[in-house]
Design an enzyme around this catalytic site. Structure first.
Site, PDB file in Angstrom:
ATOM      1  N   ARG A  32       0.859  -1.298  -0.034  1.00 23.34           N
ATOM      2  CA  ARG A  32      -0.092   0.196  -0.117  1.00 23.34           C
ATOM      3  C   ARG A  32       0.853   1.251  -0.002  1.00 23.34           C
ATOM      4  O   ARG A  32       0.439   2.270  -0.633  1.00 23.34           O
ATOM      5  CB  ARG A  32      -1.011  -0.060   1.297  1.00 23.34           C
ATOM      6  CG  ARG A  32      -2.146  -0.942   0.912  1.00 23.34           C
ATOM      7  CD  ARG A  32      -2.746  -1.443   2.380  1.00 23.34           C
ATOM      8  NE  ARG A  32      -3.900  -2.261   2.315  1.00 23.34           N
ATOM      9  CZ  ARG A  32      -3.811  -3.733   2.214  1.00 23.34           C
ATOM     10  NH1 ARG A  32      -2.680  -4.169   1.958  1.00 23.34           N
ATOM     11  NH2 ARG A  32      -5.065  -4.395   1.965  1.00 23.34           N
ATOM     12  N   ARG A 128      -6.051 -17.434 -10.241  1.00 24.11           N
ATOM     13  CA  ARG A 128      -6.782 -17.011  -8.725  1.00 24.11           C
ATOM     14  C   ARG A 128      -8.159 -16.014  -9.353  1.00 24.11           C
ATOM     15  O   ARG A 128      -7.672 -15.499 -10.319  1.00 24.11           O
ATOM     16  CB  ARG A 128      -5.802 -16.246  -7.855  1.00 24.11           C
ATOM     17  CG  ARG A 128      -4.953 -17.320  -7.161  1.00 24.11           C
ATOM     18  CD  ARG A 128      -4.153 -16.651  -6.205  1.00 24.11           C
ATOM     19  NE  ARG A 128      -4.714 -15.913  -5.098  1.00 24.11           N
ATOM     20  CZ  ARG A 128      -4.343 -15.103  -4.187  1.00 24.11           C
ATOM     21  NH1 ARG A 128      -2.786 -14.932  -3.998  1.00 24.11           N
ATOM     22  NH2 ARG A 128      -4.932 -14.658  -3.093  1.00 24.11           N
ATOM     23  N   SER A 173     -12.882  -9.734   1.770  1.00 24.28           N
ATOM     24  CA  SER A 173     -11.787  -9.590   1.091  1.00 24.28           C
ATOM     25  C   SER A 173     -11.272  -8.177   1.265  1.00 24.28           C
ATOM     26  O   SER A 173     -11.737  -7.176   0.866  1.00 24.28           O
ATOM     27  CB  SER A 173     -11.722  -9.984  -0.384  1.00 24.28           C
ATOM     28  OG  SER A 173     -10.656  -9.298  -0.887  1.00 24.28           O
ATOM     29  N   ASP A 326      -4.591 -15.388   6.843  1.00 26.25           N
ATOM     30  CA  ASP A 326      -3.214 -16.028   6.213  1.00 26.25           C
ATOM     31  C   ASP A 326      -2.508 -16.868   7.226  1.00 26.25           C
ATOM     32  O   ASP A 326      -1.554 -17.477   7.100  1.00 26.25           O
ATOM     33  CB  ASP A 326      -2.304 -14.775   6.031  1.00 26.25           C
ATOM     34  CG  ASP A 326      -2.758 -14.216   4.831  1.00 26.25           C
ATOM     35  OD1 ASP A 326      -3.610 -14.538   3.914  1.00 26.25           O
ATOM     36  OD2 ASP A 326      -2.372 -13.033   4.604  1.00 26.25           O
ATOM     37  N   ARG A 401       3.369 -20.061   2.567  1.00 25.16           N
ATOM     38  CA  ARG A 401       2.781 -20.179   3.624  1.00 25.16           C
ATOM     39  C   ARG A 401       2.586 -21.781   3.900  1.00 25.16           C
ATOM     40  O   ARG A 401       2.821 -22.046   5.211  1.00 25.16           O
ATOM     41  CB  ARG A 401       1.529 -19.392   4.070  1.00 25.16           C
ATOM     42  CG  ARG A 401       1.757 -17.943   4.051  1.00 25.16           C
ATOM     43  CD  ARG A 401       0.759 -17.012   4.790  1.00 25.16           C
ATOM     44  NE  ARG A 401       0.762 -15.836   4.324  1.00 25.16           N
ATOM     45  CZ  ARG A 401       1.683 -14.720   4.574  1.00 25.16           C
ATOM     46  NH1 ARG A 401       2.401 -14.875   5.457  1.00 25.16           N
ATOM     47  NH2 ARG A 401       1.603 -13.596   4.175  1.00 25.16           N
TER      48      ARG A 401
HETATM   49  C1  S3P Z   1      -4.319  -8.972   2.115  1.00 20.35           C
HETATM   50  C2  S3P Z   1      -5.622  -9.610   2.114  1.00 20.35           C
HETATM   51  C3  S3P Z   1      -5.910 -10.849   2.272  1.00 20.35           C
HETATM   52  C4  S3P Z   1      -4.642 -11.722   2.689  1.00 20.35           C
HETATM   53  C5  S3P Z   1      -3.615 -11.237   1.729  1.00 20.35           C
HETATM   54  C6  S3P Z   1      -3.246  -9.905   1.890  1.00 20.35           C
HETATM   55  C7  S3P Z   1      -4.202  -7.444   1.969  1.00 20.35           C
HETATM   56  O1  S3P Z   1      -6.475 -11.226   1.095  1.00 20.35           O
HETATM   57  O2  S3P Z   1      -4.902 -13.117   2.407  1.00 20.35           O
HETATM   58  O3  S3P Z   1      -2.349 -12.012   2.085  1.00 20.35           O
HETATM   59  O4  S3P Z   1      -2.993  -6.968   1.743  1.00 20.35           O
HETATM   60  O5  S3P Z   1      -5.009  -6.915   1.713  1.00 20.35           O
HETATM   61  P1  S3P Z   1      -7.994 -11.033   0.701  1.00 20.35           P
HETATM   62  O6  S3P Z   1      -8.281  -9.929   0.639  1.00 20.35           O
HETATM   63  O7  S3P Z   1      -8.185 -11.840  -0.603  1.00 20.35           O
HETATM   64  O8  S3P Z   1      -8.655 -11.907   1.905  1.00 20.35           O
END
Ligand code: S3P
Length: 444
Positions: A32, A128, A173, A326, A401
Site C-alpha cells: 500500500r 486466482r 476480502s 493468512d 505459507r
Molecule cells: C491482503 C488481504 C488478504 C490476505 C492477503 C493480503 C491484503 O487477502 O490473504 O495475504 O493485503 O489486503 P483477501 O483480501 O483476498 O482476503
C-alpha cells in the site's frame, strides 16, 4: 519469468529455540505504501519496507505506471509519484508474480484513469479469481477483458469519465475493498463501500495519512461503511512499516511447539484486525506475553515473547477468520501439536489463496501422520500432543505459507519433514531460513 525449478528443503527436530527473531516489514502495508506513494505528487519516504519478491513486483509495476522508485538504504525507499489520475499507460505487461494483493490493488488504482494495462502473474496467480475486483470496477466505468472465468492474463481499460459508486462488498476480502477505495480516489464525489466482514484496514488508515478524506461508520450488522471523497490530491507521507505479524507467526508457533524454547519477536504490528492468531493461541493455552505496546505511524505495535506450551484444541470462531486469514496453515501446525480436536470453519476463502490451502494443509498433515477431517469450509484436526510423526514430503503448490508452516512442524516432529519446494518463501519472507537458524532451527 524464469522457468520454475523446485528447491526441496528439510526441517529436523531441533533443540530449544532461543533468542530474538526480528521479522521484516509487513507485506500488506508495504504494497500500500508503494501504491499510495505512486498516487501522490512529491516524495514519499518509506522505512522498513518488506524487500520480498511480491513487494518488489509491485514497485516495478508502479515504475511502469510512471512513478520513480528507489532504495536509499536497506528497507528505506523513496517514491516520486505522479498523482491521482496522473499514471501513464505501461508499455509492457505488468507481471505481479505470486502476488494477489499487488495485482488487485493496482487494478483498482488505475481503473479511474484513462489508460489500459495488461496484468499477469505466475502459474498460481493466473489461477486466482479476479472477477471479484473487475466486476465492481466496471461500476466506476472501467472495462476489462480476461480469460474465461475472469482469470489473468487480463486487460483493464480505465475510464475517462469515472463515476463514484455505492457498493456492498460481499466477499470477505481486504483486497477487493482496497481496490475499490483506491479507484474511488479518481472518481468525482463520494464513494461509499460497505462490508460486513471487518477485514484489515491498512488502506483506510494509510489513505488518512496521505491526507485523503475518509470516514468510517459502523453498521448494525457488525460491518462498516467507508466513504471516500474522490478527485483529491494526496500529500506525500512518511511511512514506517511495522514488522509483519503473518511472518512473526512462524517463529511464534515454533517456540510454542519445540520444548524448552523462549523466543522474543520485537516491534510486531498488533492491528486488531491482524491478531486473531494470537487470540486463538492464547485460548489454546499458549504462553505468549505482549509487552511494550505502543503506537507507531498510526498502527499499534508491541513485542511478543513466546515460550514452549502444552496446547489444547479449541473451536475457532468462524467470525475471527478475517483477522487471521493468512495464519490458518501455521495454526494447523499448532493444532496438530495440541491435545484434542481443533475445529476451524468459515474458511471458504482459503480455497482461493496462493493454493487451495484447505486441501494443501489437510493432505500435508495426513502425510505427517495426523488425522484430519476436511470440510467444504474448514477442517477438524485431531492433535497428537507434541508427538507428530513427520517423515513426509509436503506438496507446497507454489504456496509460501504452506512451505514455511510445514518446515516449522518439522522442528518438533519425530522424523524430518521436507517441503517439496522452498523457493516461494522469498515472495513474503526471504529471511525465514536465516532468522529461524539464528534461534536454533535445524534445516538441511
Ligand atoms: C491482503 C488481504 C488478504 C490476505 C492477503 C493480503 C491484503 O487477502 O490473504 O495475504 O493485503 O489486503 P483477501 O483480501 O483476498 O482476503
Amino acid at each position: 519469468m524464469s522457468p520454475f525449478s523446485p528447491v526441496p528443503f528439510t526441517a529436523h527436530r531441533s533443540g530449544s529455540l532461543l533468542g530474538v527473531a526480528a521479522i521484516p516489514g509487513d507485506k500488506s502495508i508495504s504494497h500500500r505504501a508503494l501504491i499510495l506513494g505512486a498516487l501522490t505528487v512529491g516524495e514519499t519516504r518509506i522505512s522498513g519496507l518488506l524487500e520480498a519478491e511480491d513487494v518488489l513486483q509491485t514497485a516495478q509495476a508502479m515504475r511502469q505506471f510512471g512513478a520513480e522508485i528507489s532504495q536509499t538504504a536497506p528497507g528505506d525507499w523513496q517514491v516520486w509519484g505522479r498523482g491521482v489520475g496522473g499514471w501513464r499507460a505501461p508499455d509492457a505487461e505488468l507481471d505481479f508474480g505470486n502476488s494477489g494483493t499487488g495485482a488487485r490493488l493496482a487494478m483498482g488504482a488505475m481503473a479511474t484513469t484513462p489508460i489500459s494495462a495488461v496484468f499477469t502473474g505466475d502459474e498460481s496467480l493466473r489461477r486466482r479469481p479476479m472477477k471479484r475486483v473487475l466486476e465492481p470496477l466496471t461500476k466506476f466505468g472501467a472495462t476489462y477483458e480476461a480469460r474465461d472465468g475472469g482469470l489473468m492474463p487480463l486487460t483493464v481499460y480505465g475510464t475517462d469519465r469515472p463515476i463514484c459508486i455505492d457498493y456492498e462488498v460481499t466477499v470477505a476480502s481486504a483486497q477487493v475493498k482496497s481496490a475499490l477505495l483506491l479507484a474511488a480516489l479518481g472518481a468525482p464525489g463520494v464513494t461509499r463501500i460497505t462490508q460486513e466482514a471487518l477485514t484489515r484496514d491498512h488502506t483506510e488508515r494509510m489513505l488518512q495519512a496521505f491526507g485523503a478524506e475518509v470516514s468510517i461508520e459502523p453498521l448494525d450488522n457488525g460491518g462498516e461503511r467507508i466513504c471516500v471523497m474522490g478527485e483529491v490530491e494526496l500529500w506525500p507521507a512518511r511511512i514506517a512499516v511495522p514488522r509483519d505479524p503473518s511472518s512473526a507467526a512462524f517463529p511464534l508457533v515454533a517456540a510454542l511447539i519445540v520444548p524448552e524454547s523462549e523466543v522474543s519477536i520485537p516491534d510486531v504490528l498488533l492491528n486488531p484486525r491482524r491478531i486473531g492468531l494470537i487470540d486463538t493461541l492464547l485460548e489454546m493455552g499458549a504462553d505468549i506475553s505482549i509487552v511494550n505496546r505502543r503506537e507507531s505511524g498510526g498502527e499499534e505495535i508491541g513485542d511478543l515473547i513466546a515460550r514452549h506450551s502444552q496446547l489444547h484444541g479449541v473451536v475457532v470462531p468462524p467470525e475471527r477468520a478475517p483477522s487471521m486469514i493468512d495464519e490458518y496453515p501455521i495454526l494447523a501446525i499448532a493444532a496438530a501439536n495440541a491435545s484434542g480436536r481443533t475445529v476451524m470453519r468459515g474458511l471458504e476463502e482459503l480455497r482461493v489463496k496462493e493454493s487451495d490451502r484447505l486441501s494443501a494443509i489437510a493432505n500435508g498433515l495426513r502425510a505427517c501422520g495426523i488425522q484430519v477431517d476436511e470440510l467444504e469450509d474448514g477442517m477438524i484436526i485431531h492433535g497428537c500432543a507434541g508427538e507428530v510423526p513427520g517423515n513426509a514430503t509436503i506438496a507446497t503448490h507454489m504456496d509460501h505459507r504452506i512451505a514455511m508452516s510445514f518446515l516449522i512442524a518439522g522442528l518438533a516432529s519425530r522424523a524430518p519433514i521436507t517441503a517439496d519446494d522452498s523457493s516461494m518463501i522469498s515472495t513474503s519472507f526471504p529471511e525465514f531460513e536465516t532468522i529461524m537458524r539464528s534461534i536454533g532451527a535445524k534445516f538441511s
